[in-house]
Motif scaffolding. Structure first.
Motif, PDB file in Angstrom:
ATOM      1  N   GLU A  31       0.840  -1.203   0.000  1.00  4.60           N
ATOM      2  CA  GLU A  31       0.000   0.000   0.000  1.00  4.60           C
ATOM      3  C   GLU A  31       0.876   1.255   0.000  1.00  4.60           C
ATOM      4  OE1 GLU A  31      -3.443   2.322   0.007  1.00  4.60           O
ATOM      5  OE2 GLU A  31      -3.380   0.144  -0.146  1.00  4.60           O
ATOM      6  N   MET A  32       1.946   1.232   0.775  1.00  9.00           N
ATOM      7  CA  MET A  32       2.877   2.371   0.796  1.00  9.00           C
ATOM      8  C   MET A  32       3.529   2.566  -0.569  1.00  9.00           C
ATOM      9  SD  MET A  32       4.843   1.809   4.389  1.00  9.00           S
ATOM     10  CE  MET A  32       3.950   1.191   5.798  1.00  9.00           C
ATOM     11  N   ILE A  33       3.881   1.459  -1.214  1.00 11.29           N
ATOM     12  CA  ILE A  33       4.467   1.524  -2.557  1.00 11.29           C
ATOM     13  C   ILE A  33       3.441   2.096  -3.532  1.00 11.29           C
ATOM     14  CG2 ILE A  33       5.360   0.131  -4.470  1.00 11.29           C
ATOM     15  CD1 ILE A  33       6.503  -1.764  -2.231  1.00 11.29           C
ATOM     16  N   TYR A  34       2.191   1.646  -3.431  1.00 10.23           N
ATOM     17  CA  TYR A  34       1.118   2.181  -4.274  1.00 10.23           C
ATOM     18  C   TYR A  34       0.984   3.689  -4.095  1.00 10.23           C
ATOM     19  CZ  TYR A  34      -3.552   3.524  -5.701  1.00 10.23           C
ATOM     20  OH  TYR A  34      -4.602   4.190  -6.261  1.00 10.23           O
ATOM     21  N   ASN A  35       1.016   4.152  -2.848  1.00 12.92           N
ATOM     22  CA  ASN A  35       0.864   5.580  -2.579  1.00 12.92           C
ATOM     23  C   ASN A  35       1.982   6.410  -3.194  1.00 12.92           C
ATOM     24  OD1 ASN A  35      -1.536   5.216  -1.160  1.00 12.92           O
ATOM     25  ND2 ASN A  35      -0.494   5.025   0.800  1.00 12.92           N
ATOM     26  N   LYS A  36       3.181   5.834  -3.334  1.00  9.28           N
ATOM     27  CA  LYS A  36       4.322   6.556  -3.924  1.00  9.28           C
ATOM     28  C   LYS A  36       4.396   6.421  -5.440  1.00  9.28           C
ATOM     29  CE  LYS A  36       6.883   7.942  -0.321  1.00  9.28           C
ATOM     30  NZ  LYS A  36       7.724   9.068  -0.116  1.00  9.28           N
ATOM     31  N   THR A  37       4.001   5.235  -5.967  1.00  9.60           N
ATOM     32  CA  THR A  37       4.223   4.964  -7.393  1.00  9.60           C
ATOM     33  C   THR A  37       2.943   4.901  -8.217  1.00  9.60           C
ATOM     34  OG1 THR A  37       4.111   2.547  -7.176  1.00  9.60           O
ATOM     35  CG2 THR A  37       6.269   3.597  -6.823  1.00  9.60           C
ATOM     36  N   GLY A  38       1.816   4.633  -7.561  1.00  5.42           N
ATOM     37  CA  GLY A  38       0.562   4.452  -8.294  1.00  5.42           C
ATOM     38  C   GLY A  38       0.390   3.054  -8.859  1.00  5.42           C
ATOM     39  N   THR A  39       1.318   2.162  -8.568  1.00  2.45           N
ATOM     40  CA  THR A  39       1.219   0.780  -9.046  1.00  2.45           C
ATOM     41  C   THR A  39       0.255   0.017  -8.149  1.00  2.45           C
ATOM     42  OG1 THR A  39       3.518   0.860  -9.781  1.00  2.45           O
ATOM     43  CG2 THR A  39       2.502  -1.314  -9.585  1.00  2.45           C
ATOM     44  N   PRO A  40      -0.848  -0.492  -8.718  1.00  2.03           N
ATOM     45  CA  PRO A  40      -1.843  -1.199  -7.900  1.00  2.03           C
ATOM     46  C   PRO A  40      -1.227  -2.382  -7.147  1.00  2.03           C
ATOM     47  CG  PRO A  40      -2.680  -0.818 -10.117  1.00  2.03           C
ATOM     48  CD  PRO A  40      -1.230  -0.444 -10.124  1.00  2.03           C
ATOM     49  N   ILE A  41      -1.751  -2.622  -5.979  1.00  2.00           N
ATOM     50  CA  ILE A  41      -1.243  -3.695  -5.117  1.00  2.00           C
ATOM     51  C   ILE A  41      -1.287  -5.041  -5.829  1.00  2.00           C
ATOM     52  CG2 ILE A  41      -1.750  -4.988  -2.990  1.00  2.00           C
ATOM     53  CD1 ILE A  41      -2.585  -2.297  -1.751  1.00  2.00           C
ATOM     54  N   ASN A  42      -2.349  -5.291  -6.587  1.00  2.00           N
ATOM     55  CA  ASN A  42      -2.469  -6.590  -7.265  1.00  2.00           C
ATOM     56  C   ASN A  42      -1.505  -6.721  -8.447  1.00  2.00           C
ATOM     57  OD1 ASN A  42      -3.858  -4.786  -8.912  1.00  2.00           O
ATOM     58  ND2 ASN A  42      -5.374  -6.297  -9.518  1.00  2.00           N
ATOM     59  N   ARG A  43      -0.768  -5.667  -8.762  1.00  2.00           N
ATOM     60  CA  ARG A  43       0.226  -5.696  -9.834  1.00  2.00           C
ATOM     61  C   ARG A  43       1.653  -5.642  -9.274  1.00  2.00           C
ATOM     62  NH1 ARG A  43      -2.579  -8.127 -12.881  1.00  2.00           N
ATOM     63  NH2 ARG A  43      -4.191  -7.114 -14.079  1.00  2.00           N
ATOM     64  N   GLN A  44       1.770  -5.773  -7.960  1.00  2.00           N
ATOM     65  CA  GLN A  44       3.081  -5.758  -7.316  1.00  2.00           C
ATOM     66  C   GLN A  44       3.412  -7.147  -6.785  1.00  2.00           C
ATOM     67  OE1 GLN A  44       3.467  -2.909  -4.124  1.00  2.00           O
ATOM     68  NE2 GLN A  44       1.982  -1.556  -5.091  1.00  2.00           N
ATOM     69  N   ALA A  45       4.634  -7.524  -6.965  1.00  2.00           N
ATOM     70  CA  ALA A  45       5.175  -8.705  -6.289  1.00  2.00           C
ATOM     71  C   ALA A  45       6.436  -8.226  -5.582  1.00  2.00           C
ATOM     72  CB  ALA A  45       5.499  -9.811  -7.285  1.00  2.00           C
ATOM     73  N   ILE A  46       6.733  -8.834  -4.470  1.00  2.00           N
ATOM     74  CA  ILE A  46       7.901  -8.454  -3.693  1.00  2.00           C
ATOM     75  C   ILE A  46       8.908  -9.593  -3.741  1.00  2.00           C
ATOM     76  CG2 ILE A  46       8.750  -7.824  -1.394  1.00  2.00           C
ATOM     77  CD1 ILE A  46       6.912  -5.693  -2.634  1.00  2.00           C
ATOM     78  N   GLU A  47      10.128  -9.255  -4.075  1.00  2.00           N
ATOM     79  CA  GLU A  47      11.229 -10.210  -4.004  1.00  2.00           C
ATOM     80  C   GLU A  47      12.047  -9.876  -2.776  1.00  2.00           C
ATOM     81  OE1 GLU A  47      13.686 -10.186  -7.486  1.00  2.00           O
ATOM     82  OE2 GLU A  47      12.222 -11.291  -8.666  1.00  2.00           O
ATOM     83  N   LEU A  48      12.331 -10.883  -2.008  1.00  2.00           N
ATOM     84  CA  LEU A  48      13.161 -10.738  -0.820  1.00  2.00           C
ATOM     85  C   LEU A  48      14.385 -11.624  -1.016  1.00  2.00           C
ATOM     86  CD1 LEU A  48      13.559  -9.643   2.034  1.00  2.00           C
ATOM     87  CD2 LEU A  48      12.240 -11.588   2.873  1.00  2.00           C
ATOM     88  N   GLU A  49      15.550 -11.009  -1.047  1.00  2.00           N
ATOM     89  CA  GLU A  49      16.804 -11.738  -1.286  1.00  2.00           C
ATOM     90  C   GLU A  49      16.684 -12.587  -2.553  1.00  2.00           C
ATOM     91  OE1 GLU A  49      19.106 -10.575   0.491  1.00  2.00           O
ATOM     92  OE2 GLU A  49      17.879  -9.715   2.075  1.00  2.00           O
ATOM     93  N   ASN A  50      16.137 -11.990  -3.614  1.00  5.94           N
ATOM     94  CA  ASN A  50      16.000 -12.600  -4.941  1.00  5.94           C
ATOM     95  C   ASN A  50      15.019 -13.767  -5.011  1.00  5.94           C
ATOM     96  OD1 ASN A  50      17.815 -10.822  -6.248  1.00  5.94           O
ATOM     97  ND2 ASN A  50      19.514 -11.968  -5.375  1.00  5.94           N
ATOM     98  N   LYS A  51      14.116 -13.873  -4.032  1.00  3.46           N
ATOM     99  CA  LYS A  51      13.073 -14.891  -4.068  1.00  3.46           C
ATOM    100  C   LYS A  51      11.722 -14.198  -4.008  1.00  3.46           C
ATOM    101  CE  LYS A  51      15.828 -18.458  -1.951  1.00  3.46           C
ATOM    102  NZ  LYS A  51      16.068 -19.291  -0.799  1.00  3.46           N
TER     103      LYS A  51
END
Length: 102
Positions: A31-51
């Protein structure tokens, strides 16, 4: 705690967010990323340590995911449709993105 999220663009842009490790869920970070970039939450994936973290982890706290200030967090855009996979620039990032096309 401050977390750093790397965006998939040519500028090596990083977003920094102040979060409470125990009370912030992964979906809250999205949600914080959405507020800064406008990228919808359902279009975001998070990679943690390349996974790539599964969307089922969205309701887990950052502490349960072992995310801390030194974690390497990368935002990946999830797009629908086809893609050649070799710098097609479907997301507008100049072809050097790490988009996941589904």
């Amino acid at each position: 705690m401050k977390v750093h999220c790397h965006l998939p663009n040519n500028n090596n842009e990083t977003l920094d967010f102040e979060v409470d490790q125990d009370n912030t869920l992964l979906v809250d970070l999205k949600e914080m990323i959405y507020n800064k970039t406008g990228t919808p939450i359902n279009r975001q994936a998070i990679e943690l340590e390349n996974k790539k973290l599964p969307s089922g982890y969205d309701k887990k706290s950052l502490s349960k995911l072992h995310i801390n200030e030194s974690s390497n967090i990368r935002v990946v855009y999830v797009l629908e449709g086809g893609c050649c996979g070799v710098g097609c620039d479907i997301c507008g990032c100049g072809g050097s993105c790490r988009c996941s096309v589904q």
